[in-house]
Design an enzyme around this catalytic site. Sequence first.
Site, PDB file in Angstrom:
ATOM      1  CG  ASP A 168      -0.110  -0.056   2.562  1.00 29.78           C
ATOM      2  OD1 ASP A 168       0.695  -0.776   2.633  1.00 29.78           O
ATOM      3  OD2 ASP A 168      -0.650   0.654   3.585  1.00 29.78           O
TER       4      ASP A 168
ATOM      5  CD  GLU B  38       4.185   0.683   7.115  1.00 25.36           C
ATOM      6  OE1 GLU B  38       4.903   1.070   7.952  1.00 25.36           O
ATOM      7  OE2 GLU B  38       3.978   1.713   6.228  1.00 25.36           O
TER       8      GLU B  38
HETATM    9 ZN   LIG Z   1       6.893   2.243   4.110  1.00 19.01          ZN
END
Ligand SMILES: [Zn+2]
Length: 377
Positions: A70, A135
């Site tokens: 992501d 994340e």
């Molecule tokens: Zn990163």
Amino acid sequence: MAASPTLDLALALIGRPSITPDDGGCQQLLSQRLAAHGFRIEWMNVAGVTNLWARYGDQAPLLCFAGHTDVVPPGKLTDWHSDPFSPEIRDGLLYGRGAADMKSSLAAMVVAAESFLAQHPKPAGSLAFLLTSDEEGAAINGTRWVMEQLNARGERIDYCVVGEPSSRERLGDQIKQGRRGSLNARLRVIGKQGHVAYPHLADNPIHRVAPTLARLCAEVWDQGSEAFPPTSLQISNLQAGVGAENVIPGELTAQFNLRFAPQDIERLKQRVQALFEQNGLEYQLEWTLSGEPFFTAEGALIAATREAIRTVVGYEPLLSTDGGTSDGRFIAPTGAEVIELGPLNATIHKVNEAVPVADLEPLTAIYAQILERILQP
Ligand SMILES: [Zn+2]
């Protein structure tokens, strides 16, 4: 068009828009590459988050490449000189959202694993990839979730290289061997509202808490260590008052954050609380631990990484623990040696994010050299 397999793969990944928690098909592409080289593919998707666990081999030690597919939103599109999701090379730089954080590292890791396994189909241990699309967001259903599943079935990572962009001025000039923890506090001080001309009929929470806030800011929490800077506290928000000039407010709220080295977190909280206990304040304090600290001492992984960097680019990396939190915090508590190593971090999360094209091959070579040193039969 592209002459490098790492560049080819990085282009393909950046061209797949994947704003958290959307994976954009990045992991599908990577899983096909890994499956073709003998990795067992396991999807651990949960609540809209795409997670991939891919493993080659069954033996210990297990070396894991970890990272996220992501990216953060591109920001103002008119500030970009090219479409953030149509990668473009200009003046030796590869532009696109995720170019530095961290699709180039993922491409380099996969190409490094492919070339290592082509030479050593029977490595002295196992190789795995842990990829998530969560994340940059809440980070609850990403690496943390996968680690819970692995722990529950006793699958243990011995060495982990997280591909976060760790380099400062030159590729490989810095690796992260840990991160500080992050602790948030929400403070509410209760007073009694009233007229400023009649202070004896009110209780001003600003006046009440001001000396304590001053002590909080002046407190020396520790001296730091060779690996970590001293613990720091910052007040980030402070609100009181109704906007009128003649009203003593009835309450005050504040938020503050502590960044700290690995230590007893309960004791740290108690030290903060003790300051508030001193002058009969009526207060509430709510804590949120937003990031566990971690630290990897010098051992096999750092030694292998130092040698790999020296071999490929010819200089010595700096070991550091600064910066925000990373998913390494979820992997290290199991006892794994965890480091972060990736490309230059100068443009991460900014418009016109970019990575030097000339760094992609050396980065791939550094990852491959780490594999050689840890897993060579
Ligand atoms: Zn990163």
